[in-house]
Design a protein around this motif. Structure first.
Motif, PDB file in Angstrom:
ATOM      1  N   ASP A   1     -18.331  -3.893   3.167  1.00  0.00           N
ATOM      2  CA  ASP A   1     -18.558  -2.464   2.965  1.00  0.00           C
ATOM      3  C   ASP A   1     -19.410  -1.881   4.081  1.00  0.00           C
ATOM      4  N   LYS A   2     -20.399  -2.637   4.544  1.00  0.00           N
ATOM      5  CA  LYS A   2     -21.350  -2.119   5.530  1.00  0.00           C
ATOM      6  C   LYS A   2     -20.831  -2.238   6.954  1.00  0.00           C
ATOM      7  N   VAL A   3     -20.320  -3.415   7.326  1.00  0.00           N
ATOM      8  CA  VAL A   3     -19.963  -3.645   8.738  1.00  0.00           C
ATOM      9  C   VAL A   3     -18.589  -4.280   8.889  1.00  0.00           C
ATOM     10  N   GLY A   4     -17.721  -4.170   7.858  1.00  0.00           N
ATOM     11  CA  GLY A   4     -16.375  -4.729   7.971  1.00  0.00           C
ATOM     12  C   GLY A   4     -15.393  -3.763   8.612  1.00  0.00           C
ATOM     13  N   TRP A   5     -15.884  -2.715   9.240  1.00  0.00           N
ATOM     14  CA  TRP A   5     -15.056  -1.696   9.869  1.00  0.00           C
ATOM     15  C   TRP A   5     -15.825  -1.128  11.064  1.00  0.00           C
ATOM     16  N   THR A   6     -15.156  -0.377  11.885  1.00  0.00           N
ATOM     17  CA  THR A   6     -15.820   0.329  12.987  1.00  0.00           C
ATOM     18  C   THR A   6     -15.148   1.679  13.183  1.00  0.00           C
ATOM     19  N   ASP A   7     -15.908   2.590  13.784  1.00  0.00           N
ATOM     20  CA  ASP A   7     -15.299   3.877  14.135  1.00  0.00           C
ATOM     21  C   ASP A   7     -14.728   3.790  15.542  1.00  0.00           C
ATOM     22  N   GLU A   8     -14.345   4.908  16.114  1.00  0.00           N
ATOM     23  CA  GLU A   8     -13.688   4.921  17.414  1.00  0.00           C
ATOM     24  C   GLU A   8     -14.588   4.393  18.529  1.00  0.00           C
ATOM     25  N   GLU A   9     -15.888   4.487  18.353  1.00  0.00           N
ATOM     26  CA  GLU A   9     -16.828   4.033  19.380  1.00  0.00           C
ATOM     27  C   GLU A   9     -17.348   2.620  19.112  1.00  0.00           C
TER      28      GLU A   9
ATOM     29  N   THR B   1     -14.664   7.671   8.069  1.00  0.00           N
ATOM     30  CA  THR B   1     -13.488   8.354   7.529  1.00  0.00           C
ATOM     31  C   THR B   1     -12.571   7.328   6.880  1.00  0.00           C
ATOM     32  N   ASN B   2     -11.587   7.843   6.079  1.00  0.00           N
ATOM     33  CA  ASN B   2     -10.640   6.939   5.427  1.00  0.00           C
ATOM     34  C   ASN B   2      -9.869   6.111   6.440  1.00  0.00           C
ATOM     35  N   GLU B   3      -9.570   6.731   7.563  1.00  0.00           N
ATOM     36  CA  GLU B   3      -8.808   6.031   8.593  1.00  0.00           C
ATOM     37  C   GLU B   3      -9.606   4.886   9.206  1.00  0.00           C
ATOM     38  N   ASN B   4     -10.916   5.062   9.261  1.00  0.00           N
ATOM     39  CA  ASN B   4     -11.753   4.003   9.838  1.00  0.00           C
ATOM     40  C   ASN B   4     -12.051   2.897   8.828  1.00  0.00           C
ATOM     41  N   VAL B   5     -12.414   3.278   7.605  1.00  0.00           N
ATOM     42  CA  VAL B   5     -12.821   2.263   6.640  1.00  0.00           C
ATOM     43  C   VAL B   5     -11.638   1.474   6.105  1.00  0.00           C
ATOM     44  N   VAL B   6     -10.403   1.959   6.284  1.00  0.00           N
ATOM     45  CA  VAL B   6      -9.245   1.211   5.802  1.00  0.00           C
ATOM     46  C   VAL B   6      -9.119  -0.135   6.500  1.00  0.00           C
ATOM     47  N   LYS B   7      -9.856  -0.276   7.611  1.00  0.00           N
ATOM     48  CA  LYS B   7      -9.856  -1.562   8.322  1.00  0.00           C
ATOM     49  C   LYS B   7     -10.445  -2.674   7.457  1.00  0.00           C
ATOM     50  N   ILE B   8     -11.268  -2.300   6.500  1.00  0.00           N
ATOM     51  CA  ILE B   8     -11.804  -3.303   5.569  1.00  0.00           C
ATOM     52  C   ILE B   8     -10.673  -3.932   4.782  1.00  0.00           C
ATOM     53  N   ALA B   9      -9.762  -3.096   4.272  1.00  0.00           N
ATOM     54  CA  ALA B   9      -8.624  -3.603   3.491  1.00  0.00           C
ATOM     55  C   ALA B   9      -7.712  -4.460   4.357  1.00  0.00           C
ATOM     56  N   GLU B  10      -7.548  -4.063   5.615  1.00  0.00           N
ATOM     57  CA  GLU B  10      -6.720  -4.867   6.517  1.00  0.00           C
ATOM     58  C   GLU B  10      -7.306  -6.260   6.681  1.00  0.00           C
ATOM     59  N   TRP B  11      -8.646  -6.322   6.746  1.00  0.00           N
ATOM     60  CA  TRP B  11      -9.289  -7.635   6.853  1.00  0.00           C
ATOM     61  C   TRP B  11      -9.138  -8.402   5.540  1.00  0.00           C
ATOM     62  N   ILE B  12      -9.252  -7.727   4.418  1.00  0.00           N
ATOM     63  CA  ILE B  12      -9.125  -8.391   3.117  1.00  0.00           C
ATOM     64  C   ILE B  12      -7.738  -9.012   2.951  1.00  0.00           C
ATOM     65  N   PHE B  13      -6.716  -8.278   3.346  1.00  0.00           N
ATOM     66  CA  PHE B  13      -5.343  -8.755   3.154  1.00  0.00           C
ATOM     67  C   PHE B  13      -4.798  -9.504   4.369  1.00  0.00           C
ATOM     68  N   GLY B  14      -5.573  -9.602   5.458  1.00  0.00           N
ATOM     69  CA  GLY B  14      -5.148 -10.359   6.628  1.00  0.00           C
ATOM     70  C   GLY B  14      -4.054  -9.676   7.412  1.00  0.00           C
ATOM     71  N   GLU B  15      -4.276  -8.432   7.789  1.00  0.00           N
ATOM     72  CA  GLU B  15      -3.275  -7.655   8.503  1.00  0.00           C
ATOM     73  C   GLU B  15      -3.789  -7.237   9.884  1.00  0.00           C
ATOM     74  N   ASN B  16      -2.844  -6.883  10.752  1.00  0.00           N
ATOM     75  CA  ASN B  16      -3.153  -6.415  12.106  1.00  0.00           C
ATOM     76  C   ASN B  16      -4.027  -7.430  12.837  1.00  0.00           C
ATOM     77  N   GLN B  17      -5.184  -7.016  13.289  1.00  0.00           N
ATOM     78  CA  GLN B  17      -6.019  -7.919  14.089  1.00  0.00           C
ATOM     79  C   GLN B  17      -6.574  -9.082  13.272  1.00  0.00           C
ATOM     80  N   HIS B  18      -6.464  -8.989  11.954  1.00  0.00           N
ATOM     81  CA  HIS B  18      -6.979 -10.056  11.100  1.00  0.00           C
ATOM     82  C   HIS B  18      -5.868 -10.935  10.538  1.00  0.00           C
ATOM     83  N   LYS B  19      -4.725 -10.915  11.157  1.00  0.00           N
ATOM     84  CA  LYS B  19      -3.616 -11.730  10.684  1.00  0.00           C
ATOM     85  C   LYS B  19      -4.003 -13.204  10.701  1.00  0.00           C
ATOM     86  N   ASN B  20      -3.664 -13.896   9.633  1.00  0.00           N
ATOM     87  CA  ASN B  20      -3.988 -15.321   9.446  1.00  0.00           C
ATOM     88  C   ASN B  20      -5.484 -15.579   9.231  1.00  0.00           C
ATOM     89  N   SER B  21      -6.269 -14.540   9.020  1.00  0.00           N
ATOM     90  CA  SER B  21      -7.706 -14.729   8.747  1.00  0.00           C
ATOM     91  C   SER B  21      -8.173 -13.770   7.665  1.00  0.00           C
TER      92      SER B  21
END
Length: 991
Positions: A689-697, A704-724
């Motif tokens: 929740d705190k540091v599992g995402w980053t903004d554009e910088e 924003t929703n677009e930035n924090v959705v990266k947390i879900a990508e990490w949870i489900f192992g998608e995009n840059q977190h594939k296989n992890s």
């Protein structure tokens, strides 16, 4: 007429000394003639070569001793030669020649006596003085070789500076000017100079710097005699001590035999009389024959005027005597020893003199009195910046000699001093640290208490509080004792702050929204009211609530764990911060490093700045043989640190480490075990929740929703977190049923209606589950959309590993070994509790695991967390398809006696462990069907009981045979098994 008297007096003294020198020449010539007799007597004898060798050896040794004596007295010989006293040389020569002419006075007797002795006796007699001389000098050499230098001291010496190299306060130039004024261009005028400065300011060092100038700038023109009356305060003849010292200085610096005689005679005349005066409690005579004193004084006056040297008499520590003694010394100096070419430098502190009397004297009166005796006065002032520099630079000289100390740690232990010196209130601290002596005393106290071995960087000690408490300890021992007696061994609330529910809380102090509710107790307020201003000031710096907390609304973790004004609470009866300070100072009891909040803060900083977390957790302090408490403290500090301290790389490193090492932690919940596996799962969720995402910088500011959705990508192992992915990592197949439990727990922590504050995480899961899922508004609407995707993922994992493979989770959980449940902490946990209690707690844990797993997987009830059973296996219709699948699994696999012999056992066991709805045991608990049907379908229960009910009843002690009885709760419920049967029978009847 007066000049005639003076000349007569000098002629009389001169004649006396001429006679002494003449007599010395006679004695020396007589000694030479006696030596000749010995040598001639030996030459006329028939002694052998061996005897000759003995005699010449002894004579040679005497000659060597004579040379050594003359070498040691070369300075005096130099003074005699430079005095150009041809009159003394003349009478000395006359004495020698006259004795040679007459052939000696006792030579004939000596010659007969020597001839009557054998050569051996003569050798023995001549050797005895040599033996005594050798013994005396051998002892002197031994003492010199074994003398220990203060350089070996482990403390800061209070010895004054000796030269320019020791000038820490920039006195050198001031001392140079003062030394020139005292010399006064060589004028014979006698003056009294005063150096007025407080103790510890450096008066003694200043005098030594003046002596250095006198030696360098007025070589052979100034003689310094330093007299400390305090050394002879208990002496019966203080005046004799003064004169003896003065005579020694005169002899060591120039040749003036008349002066020595006059000074000695003058002192004798002052002391030998029936009338006496008292100085420092000792009686000194005042002669009746005043004319003798006057004539001797006039002679001294005349001789001293002709001396080409200035005698400077320094009287140190004058202010340490009683005021009456000071007055008498000043009178003696003024009336008896104000002589030409003799000047005085008196060192004292006017303020301290006023404090000596029981009845305080007015400072102005003291100054007025001193001005009658002191012609010129100067004062010394310390620059507080130079004082601090002196302290910080020169303390290491002593600390470096203490092999057990650490100069760096001492510097940290007294860091609070820098804040004091730089504060606007420095002038209020002058009574405590305003001079070098006070600072040295503070450091020596730190060394004595071994505070320097305390690593303050890893200890919950506030540098300011520590310094202030040490100041109280040094300056006000009675107050410190009061603190100790009222705040040790669990006592609190006298000096330490109190809360609104504590005793002695001030009734008229209502708790405002702007403060934290802590106040000084009424006991403290009454106590400080009777103290002096300085005492009250230094105590308030530690304990005054307004000063220490500044009415802060929230108290930080650092303040709560380090400030000395806190000493536990109603909920911490064993003591708190202040007690740790007192133990440190009084008992030299250092706190355990791993119990200090700062220790973990420093490790956290180290991890986030440069060090890999895996390397830190390899330290001995984090060995699992010591439990998991230290792990928990570090993880909590990491979790509570602001996101601005994290970099994306560090965030990933720490989260990944937690995921990879999850199975090393224990699932067993035992008091004082420490972290436990469940906490790590929560920490993973919070970190996401705190540091599992980053903004554009690449920061964590714009969520924003677009930035924090990266947390879900990490949870489900998608995009840059594939296989992890997080879910994949937590539920690794090799982790078995424990991994499934971890997965369900992580899923539950992600639920928005659990009362948490992980808003970024919940929004990410909701948005990832579908673009139409709400991220704001009613929590129920958010939760349903948020948890659908993760619930379906968890069920797919369960289905693949248990349903499809027909694996019985009851069997797998109940067969878990203690080593598997306790992981790396098994040895530690097993050592903390008895075996019988351990087994009971282990079975209880297994019961709770099964209850949690079945409920989270199969329940369709939405209450403070939504279980997986609420959703369908796939899609968004939410018709509880997962609940139906779990019912099929439980009844067709787990409870099916055709598949498992213990199927009946597991069925009853399930009913009992899901009937936990309170604390403690009741006399008779009536089970409710609602508890059973939170997961199980009522029709499926009815059908199962209708088919297998009779078979279950006829098996005696079914639970005990199933080995579940070790669980205390299940064992108690088993005694009420008849009530369970009644509920099940009622289902059949109602149908």
């Amino acid at each position: 007429m007066q000049e005639t008297n003076k000349s007569y007096q000098l002629i009389k003294i001169n004649c006396f000394f001429l006679f002494k020198i003449f007599l010395f020449g006679i004695i020396l010539a007589e000694f030479a003639l006696c030596t000749k007799v010995i040598l001639l007597g030996f030459e006329n004898s028939s002694a052998q070569n061996q005897r000759e060798c003995w005699f010449w050896t002894i004579i040679g040794l005497y000659f060597l001793i004579a040379c050594i004596y003359l070498y040691r007295r070369k300075k005096q010989i130099k003074f005699i030669v430079k005095s150009w006293r041809f009159d003394l040389l003349l009478v000395f020569s006359a004495g020698v020649i006259s004795m040679i002419v007459v052939g000696g006075l006792g030579i004939s007797f000596f010659q007969k006596w020597i001839s009557s002795l054998s050569w051996l006796y003569t050798v023995v007699l001549l050797s005895i003085p040599l033996v005594f001389y050798a013994a005396i000098n051998l002892r002197k050499l031994q003492i010199k070789m074994t003398k220990k230098s203060d350089e070996n001291s482990g403390f800061m010496s209070d010895k004054e500076g000796q030269s320019k190299n020791d000038d820490a306060f920039e006195f050198f130039e001031i001392a140079k000017r003062f030394a020139g004024r005292v010399y006064n261009q060589g004028s014979p005028e006698s003056l009294v100079f005063g150096i007025d400065a407080p103790w510890g300011t450096g008066k003694s060092t200043f005098i030594n710097l003046c002596r250095e100038h006198w030696r360098a700038d007025f070589k052979d023109k100034v003689i310094v005699y330093r007299f400390d009356p305090l050394r002879f305060e208990n002496s019966d003849k203080l005046l004799d001590k003064f004169v003896d010292g003065l005579l020694k200085v005169i002899k060591d610096n120039f040749y003036a035999p008349e002066l020595e005689s006059l000074v000695a005679k003058y002192a004798k005349l002052l002391s030998d009389s029936k009338l006496t005066i008292s100085i420092l409690g000792f009686r000194f005579g005042v002669p009746f024959d005043k004319s003798s004193i006057d004539r001797t004084f006039e002679g001294l006056d005349e001789v001293l005027r002709r001396v080409d040297k200035k005698i400077v008499i320094v009287v140190d520590d004058l202010d340490r005597l009683s005021f009456s003694s000071i007055k008498e010394i000043l009178f003696v100096i003024k009336k008896s020893f104000i002589l030409p070419n003799i000047s005085y430098v008196l060192c004292y502190d006017t303020e301290n003199i006023t404090a000596l009397e029981h009845q305080k004297l007015d400072s102005e009166k003291i100054i007025e009195f001193l001005e009658k005796f002191i012609n010129i006065k100067m004062s010394l002032y310390l620059d507080h910046k130079l004082l601090l520099d002196y302290f910080t630079e020169y303390k290491d000289r002593s600390l470096a000699r203490n092999l057990l100390s650490n100069p760096e740690l001492v510097s940290r232990a007294v860091e609070g001093l820098k804040d004091i010196f730089n504060s606007k209130e420095y002038y209020l601290y002058i009574p405590f640290i305003g001079d070098a002596r006070k600072l040295k005393r503070l450091v020596n106290t730190i060394l004595l208490l071994e505070v320097e071995q305390l690593d303050l960087s890893n200890a919950d000690f506030d540098k300011s509080d520590l310094v202030h408490l040490l100041i109280i300890y040094i300056n006000y021992p009675n107050i410190f004792r009061k603190i100790y007696n009222t705040e040790m061994h669990g006592k609190r609330g006298f000096f330490s702050l109190v809360g609104q529910f504590d005793d002695h809380y001030p009734k008229d102090s209502g708790i405002m929204n702007t403060d934290n509710g802590y106040k000084n107790s009424t006991l403290y307020t009454q106590y400080v009211a009777d103290l002096t201003e300085n005492q009250r000031f230094i105590l308030n710096k530690v304990f005054n609530a307004d000063q220490r907390l500044q009415s802060a609304r929230n108290i930080t973790a650092e303040q709560a764990t380090s400030y000395a004004c806190f000493n536990g609470s109603l909920f911490i009866p064993k003591g708190g911060n202040l007690e740790r300070y007192l133990n440190l100072i009084v008992k030299v009891s250092r706190p355990v490093q791993t119990e200090q909040y700062k220790f973990y803060v420093n490790l956290k900083n180290e991890i986030l700045e440069k060090t890999n977390i895996a390397d830190v957790l390899q330290h001995e302090e984090f060995s699992f043989s010591k439990g998991e408490g230290n792990h928990e403290q570090l993880w909590r500090v990491l979790i509570n640190s602001p996101h601005s301290e994290y970099s994306p790389i560090k965030a990933k490193e720490i989260i990944q480490y937690a995921l990879d090492n999850l199975s090393r932690y224990s699932m067993l919940e035992i008091e004082n075990v420490g972290l436990r596996r469940n906490s790590i799962i929560l920490f993973i969720a919070k970190l996401l929740d705190k540091v599992g995402w980053t903004d554009e910088e690449g920061k964590y500011w714009i969520n924003t929703n677009e930035n924090v959705v990266k947390i879900a990508e990490w949870i489900f192992g998608e995009n840059q977190h594939k296989n992890s992915g997080i879910l994949e990592n937590i539920a690794r197949e090799e982790r078995g049923i424990l991994g499934l439990h971890d997965l369900l727990l992580f899923r539950l922590y992600c639920c928005a209606d659990r009362g948490g504050d992980m808003f970024n995480l919940t929004r990410a899961l909701s948005r990832h589950g579908g673009p139409n899922n709400p991220t704001e508004g009613i929590v129920r609407n958010i939760v349903i959309g948020e948890m659908r995707e993760i619930s379906q993922y968890v069920f797919r994992v369960f289905k693949a590993r248990y349903i499809d493979k027909s694996k019985n989770i009851f069997e797998e959980v109940l067969e878990l070994s203690a080593e598997a449940v306790c992981a790396n902490s098994y040895s530690y946990i097993n050592s903390q509790i008895p075996d019988d209690s351990f087994n009971s707690k282990l079975l209880e844990l297994k019961s709770r695991m099964l209850s949690f797993i079945t409920y989270q997987l199969g329940s369709a009830t939405y209450s403070s967390g939504i279980p997986c059973g609420y959703y369908d296996i796939e899609g968004e219709e939410d018709k509880h398809g997962i609940n139906e699948a779990i019912n099929d699994y439980l009844f067709e696999i787990c409870f099916n006696p055709e598949r498992y012999d213990k199927g009946y056992n597991y069925f009853l066991y399930y009913l009992l462990i899901n009937n936990r709805d309170g604390f403690g045991h009741e006399v008779e608990r009536i089970p409710a069907i609602d508890k059973f049907t939170e997961v199980l379908n009522e029709d499926r229960i009815r059908k199962y009981w209708g088919v297998h009910g009779e078979s279950v009843r006829v098996q005696e002690s079914i639970l005990e045979k199933g080995n579940f009885i070790a669980d205390e709760y299940v064992a108690w419920c088993a005694n009420q098994i008849g009530n369970v049967y009644k509920v099940l029978d009622k289902l059949i009847e109602e149908h």
